[in-house]
Scaffold this motif. Structure first.
Motif, PDB file in Angstrom:
ATOM      1  N   ALA A  13       1.010  -0.985   0.360  1.00 28.07           N
ATOM      2  CA  ALA A  13       0.451   0.174  -0.131  1.00 28.07           C
ATOM      3  C   ALA A  13       0.777   1.231  -0.428  1.00 28.07           C
ATOM      4  O   ALA A  13       1.938   1.418   0.801  1.00 28.07           O
ATOM      5  CB  ALA A  13      -0.701  -0.139   0.931  1.00 28.07           C
ATOM      6  N   ALA A  14       0.358   1.943  -0.481  1.00 29.17           N
ATOM      7  CA  ALA A  14       1.038   3.626  -0.502  1.00 29.17           C
ATOM      8  C   ALA A  14      -0.018   4.678  -0.644  1.00 29.17           C
ATOM      9  O   ALA A  14      -1.551   4.657  -1.465  1.00 29.17           O
ATOM     10  CB  ALA A  14       1.941   3.429  -2.006  1.00 29.17           C
ATOM     11  N   PRO A  15       0.678   5.965   0.345  1.00 29.52           N
ATOM     12  CA  PRO A  15       1.022   5.407   0.924  1.00 29.52           C
ATOM     13  C   PRO A  15       1.960   4.707   2.179  1.00 29.52           C
ATOM     14  O   PRO A  15       0.151   4.614   2.617  1.00 29.52           O
ATOM     15  CB  PRO A  15       1.309   7.117   1.872  1.00 29.52           C
ATOM     16  N   ARG A  16       2.282   4.723   3.126  1.00 33.09           N
ATOM     17  CA  ARG A  16       2.616   3.987   4.261  1.00 33.09           C
ATOM     18  C   ARG A  16       3.665   4.197   5.017  1.00 33.09           C
ATOM     19  O   ARG A  16       4.285   5.669   4.791  1.00 33.09           O
ATOM     20  CB  ARG A  16       2.710   2.958   3.976  1.00 33.09           C
ATOM     21  N   GLY A  17       3.421   4.335   6.342  1.00 37.56           N
ATOM     22  CA  GLY A  17       4.578   3.844   7.259  1.00 37.56           C
ATOM     23  C   GLY A  17       4.814   5.827   7.749  1.00 37.56           C
ATOM     24  O   GLY A  17       3.301   6.727   7.341  1.00 37.56           O
ATOM     25  N   PHE A  18       5.927   6.047   7.929  1.00 32.22           N
ATOM     26  CA  PHE A  18       6.393   7.021   9.312  1.00 32.22           C
ATOM     27  C   PHE A  18       4.955   8.559   8.721  1.00 32.22           C
ATOM     28  O   PHE A  18       5.286   8.684   7.043  1.00 32.22           O
ATOM     29  CB  PHE A  18       7.619   8.085   7.900  1.00 32.22           C
ATOM     30  N   CYS A  19       4.336   9.363   9.072  1.00 32.79           N
ATOM     31  CA  CYS A  19       4.172  10.929   8.841  1.00 32.79           C
ATOM     32  C   CYS A  19       4.820  12.030   8.896  1.00 32.79           C
ATOM     33  O   CYS A  19       6.358  11.957   9.938  1.00 32.79           O
ATOM     34  CB  CYS A  19       2.405  10.871   9.200  1.00 32.79           C
ATOM     35  N   ALA A  20       4.973  13.279   8.890  1.00 38.87           N
ATOM     36  CA  ALA A  20       5.469  14.142   9.221  1.00 38.87           C
ATOM     37  C   ALA A  20       5.518  14.315  11.207  1.00 38.87           C
ATOM     38  O   ALA A  20       6.473  14.664  11.229  1.00 38.87           O
ATOM     39  CB  ALA A  20       5.148  15.409   8.114  1.00 38.87           C
ATOM     40  N   GLY A  21       4.472  14.440  11.333  1.00 39.79           N
ATOM     41  CA  GLY A  21       4.756  14.351  12.580  1.00 39.79           C
ATOM     42  C   GLY A  21       4.953  14.058  13.271  1.00 39.79           C
ATOM     43  O   GLY A  21       6.304  14.422  14.322  1.00 39.79           O
ATOM     44  N   CYS A 202      -5.737  13.230  11.194  1.00 44.48           N
ATOM     45  CA  CYS A 202      -4.962  14.582  10.019  1.00 44.48           C
ATOM     46  C   CYS A 202      -4.767  12.993   8.863  1.00 44.48           C
ATOM     47  O   CYS A 202      -5.563  12.248   8.307  1.00 44.48           O
ATOM     48  CB  CYS A 202      -3.253  14.126  11.033  1.00 44.48           C
ATOM     49  N   TYR A 203      -4.543  13.478   7.931  1.00 43.44           N
ATOM     50  CA  TYR A 203      -4.544  13.698   6.106  1.00 43.44           C
ATOM     51  C   TYR A 203      -3.338  12.525   6.374  1.00 43.44           C
ATOM     52  O   TYR A 203      -3.912  11.388   5.305  1.00 43.44           O
ATOM     53  CB  TYR A 203      -2.790  14.605   5.397  1.00 43.44           C
ATOM     54  N   ALA A 204      -2.528  12.128   7.071  1.00 43.56           N
ATOM     55  CA  ALA A 204      -1.895  10.387   7.231  1.00 43.56           C
ATOM     56  C   ALA A 204      -2.523   9.633   7.719  1.00 43.56           C
ATOM     57  O   ALA A 204      -2.520   8.402   7.430  1.00 43.56           O
ATOM     58  CB  ALA A 204      -0.308  10.805   8.002  1.00 43.56           C
ATOM     59  N   THR A 205      -3.567   9.138   8.056  1.00 44.22           N
ATOM     60  CA  THR A 205      -4.111   8.716   8.674  1.00 44.22           C
ATOM     61  C   THR A 205      -5.185   8.322   8.046  1.00 44.22           C
ATOM     62  O   THR A 205      -6.025   7.149   7.861  1.00 44.22           O
ATOM     63  CB  THR A 205      -5.037   8.985  10.556  1.00 44.22           C
ATOM     64  N   SER A 206      -6.439   9.620   7.379  1.00 43.30           N
ATOM     65  CA  SER A 206      -6.779   9.408   6.267  1.00 43.30           C
ATOM     66  C   SER A 206      -6.453   8.723   5.032  1.00 43.30           C
ATOM     67  O   SER A 206      -7.451   7.908   4.077  1.00 43.30           O
ATOM     68  CB  SER A 206      -7.744  10.181   5.530  1.00 43.30           C
ATOM     69  N   ASN A 207      -4.922   8.937   5.012  1.00 42.76           N
ATOM     70  CA  ASN A 207      -4.295   8.866   3.671  1.00 42.76           C
ATOM     71  C   ASN A 207      -3.987   7.217   3.954  1.00 42.76           C
ATOM     72  O   ASN A 207      -4.612   6.816   2.620  1.00 42.76           O
ATOM     73  CB  ASN A 207      -3.339   9.366   2.685  1.00 42.76           C
ATOM     74  N   ARG A 208      -3.893   6.478   4.585  1.00 38.56           N
ATOM     75  CA  ARG A 208      -2.746   5.307   4.788  1.00 38.56           C
ATOM     76  C   ARG A 208      -4.409   4.509   4.952  1.00 38.56           C
ATOM     77  O   ARG A 208      -4.369   3.501   4.167  1.00 38.56           O
ATOM     78  CB  ARG A 208      -2.380   4.998   6.000  1.00 38.56           C
ATOM     79  N   GLN A 209      -5.819   4.895   5.818  1.00 38.72           N
ATOM     80  CA  GLN A 209      -7.024   3.854   5.522  1.00 38.72           C
ATOM     81  C   GLN A 209      -7.270   3.613   3.991  1.00 38.72           C
ATOM     82  O   GLN A 209      -7.688   3.142   3.810  1.00 38.72           O
ATOM     83  CB  GLN A 209      -8.032   4.914   5.542  1.00 38.72           C
ATOM     84  N   ALA A 210      -7.154   4.984   3.346  1.00 38.60           N
ATOM     85  CA  ALA A 210      -8.112   4.767   1.851  1.00 38.60           C
ATOM     86  C   ALA A 210      -7.041   4.047   0.510  1.00 38.60           C
ATOM     87  O   ALA A 210      -7.069   3.497   0.268  1.00 38.60           O
ATOM     88  CB  ALA A 210      -8.212   6.342   1.424  1.00 38.60           C
ATOM     89  N   ALA A 211      -5.186   3.919   1.476  1.00 40.19           N
ATOM     90  CA  ALA A 211      -4.680   3.188   0.399  1.00 40.19           C
ATOM     91  C   ALA A 211      -4.735   2.009   0.647  1.00 40.19           C
ATOM     92  O   ALA A 211      -5.009   0.476  -0.533  1.00 40.19           O
ATOM     93  CB  ALA A 211      -2.909   3.741   1.033  1.00 40.19           C
ATOM     94  N   VAL A 212      -5.514   1.285   2.274  1.00 39.63           N
ATOM     95  CA  VAL A 212      -5.614   0.238   2.468  1.00 39.63           C
ATOM     96  C   VAL A 212      -6.814  -0.473   1.472  1.00 39.63           C
ATOM     97  O   VAL A 212      -7.319  -1.348   0.829  1.00 39.63           O
ATOM     98  CB  VAL A 212      -6.243  -0.406   4.092  1.00 39.63           C
ATOM     99  N   LYS A 213      -8.089   0.245   1.306  1.00 37.27           N
ATOM    100  CA  LYS A 213      -9.104  -0.030   0.909  1.00 37.27           C
ATOM    101  C   LYS A 213      -8.527   0.038  -0.461  1.00 37.27           C
ATOM    102  O   LYS A 213      -9.530  -0.710  -1.226  1.00 37.27           O
ATOM    103  CB  LYS A 213      -9.857   1.286   1.202  1.00 37.27           C
ATOM    104  N   GLU A 297       3.866  -1.914  -5.753  1.00 30.95           N
ATOM    105  CA  GLU A 297       4.015  -1.171  -4.720  1.00 30.95           C
ATOM    106  C   GLU A 297       2.658  -0.134  -5.620  1.00 30.95           C
ATOM    107  O   GLU A 297       2.112   0.408  -7.033  1.00 30.95           O
ATOM    108  CB  GLU A 297       4.745   0.332  -5.228  1.00 30.95           C
ATOM    109  N   ALA A 298       1.737   0.189  -5.194  1.00 28.81           N
ATOM    110  CA  ALA A 298       0.312   0.777  -5.485  1.00 28.81           C
ATOM    111  C   ALA A 298       0.775   2.060  -5.870  1.00 28.81           C
ATOM    112  O   ALA A 298       1.574   2.483  -4.958  1.00 28.81           O
ATOM    113  CB  ALA A 298      -0.929   0.825  -4.094  1.00 28.81           C
TER     114      ALA A 298
END
Length: 315
Positions: A13-21, A202-213, A297-298
């Motif tokens: 999945a992408a994005p994944r892993g470390f976020c900016a925070g 946060c953007y990272a949480t939303s993006n990583r959930q969307a990437a799994v979907k 990689e997606a």
């Protein structure tokens, strides 16, 4: 020579892993160690990942749960999850040098909470009881000024003193879908409730959930690399399972359950926002000893988010 190992396609999945925070918080501890020398104390795990915490511990960071455990005269870093106002106030009173590694997106929620209380509103806070971010946010406002809800069912039991003067905020690492359902229930019951100016999740949480979907339909199983106390990582498991894909949370490749993986031929792989990319590669290397891997990689749009470091560390 043809491999005798069974084939396995790994869809990453992408994005994944470390976020900016998370990246910023880790960098703050590293720079503090450079600036002050070891030891540097850190109140609570800087981020929820054992691999990251153990590495920083080897560099000289000492992790404690309470400020009372920090000796006089030594620097202390506050974790990315945020702390109640009383913590920096106590550090100042003791004359401690402290660095605040709170994620700026969590700090934004803190500022919103303060403004809403100043405006005379009672806050309904959507989050998970006991999570450090929730504790930190509640600690920004007077006791009794905020009420926690965790589920749609909790909304039905609310008995606010002034139902027409409410606002809601959310923890930044929640399930997007769960939160939407709770917000809908709040709005149905309290039509005048004030929403945040922008999305709190946060953007990272939303993006990583969307990437799994986005990859779920291609997967027989899905692995999430992350810690069991990492809210955003646990949410990724839930998202996959809601999409009909059996999912597991592992911290390291050594926790792989081969019986659970069974005869899967298409495995999804992602990492929570506190998990470094090296752990993704570790899982791939471990899989490659048992399977003939095809790794895909997606596609995704790079996030490109960065946060400034504290002035005292970059001056």
């Amino acid at each position: 020579m043809l491999s005798s190992l069974p084939p396995l396609t790994v869809v990453i999945a992408a994005p994944r892993g470390f976020c900016a925070g998370v990246d910023r918080a880790i960098k703050i501890v590293e720079l503090a160690l450079e600036r002050y020398g070891a030891p540097v104390y850190v109140r609570h795990e800087i981020v929820h990942n054992k691999f990251v915490v153990d590495r920083l511990r080897r560099l000289g960071a000492i992790f404690v749960e309470e400020l009372d455990e920090v000796p006089d005269g030594l620097p202390v870093v506050f974790s990315a999850h945020g702390v109640p106002k009383a913590v920096p106030a106590a550090a100042q009173e003791r004359g401690l040098d402290y660095l605040d590694a709170t994620c700026p997106l969590v700090s934004k929620v803190h500022r919103q909470a303060e403004r809403l209380i100043e405006a005379g509103r009672h806050i309904i806070f959507i989050g998970h009881a006991g999570h450090p971010e929730v504790i930190g946010t509640f600690g920004q406002v007077p006791a009794g000024a905020m009420t926690l809800v965790e589920t749609v069912g909790d909304v039905a039991t609310l008995r606010p003193a002034d139902p027409d003067n409410l606002a809601f905020l959310t923890q930044t690492t929640l399930s997007v879908d769960d939160t939407a359902a709770i917000v809908a229930a709040l709005r149905a019951r309290f039509p005048g409730i004030r929403a945040p100016r922008g999305e709190d999740i946060c953007y990272a949480t939303s993006n990583r959930q969307a990437a799994v979907k986005a990859i779920a339909s291609r997967c027989d199983r899905l692995l999430v690399i992350g810690a069991p106390n990492s809210s955003n990582s646990v949410r990724l498991v839930e998202v996959a399972e809601r999409e009909g894909v059996p999912a597991r949370l592992i911290q390291r490749a050594g926790e792989m359950d081969w019986d659970w993986l069974g005869d899967a031929r298409n495995l999804g792989l992602t990492a929570g926002a506190s998990a470094p990319e090296v752990l993704v590669q570790e899982v791939l290397d471990t899989l490659a000893r048992r399977y003939t891997l095809q790794v895909e990689e997606a596609e995704h749009v790079p996030e490109g988010m960065t946060f400034k470091l504290p002035r005292e560390l970059v001056a």
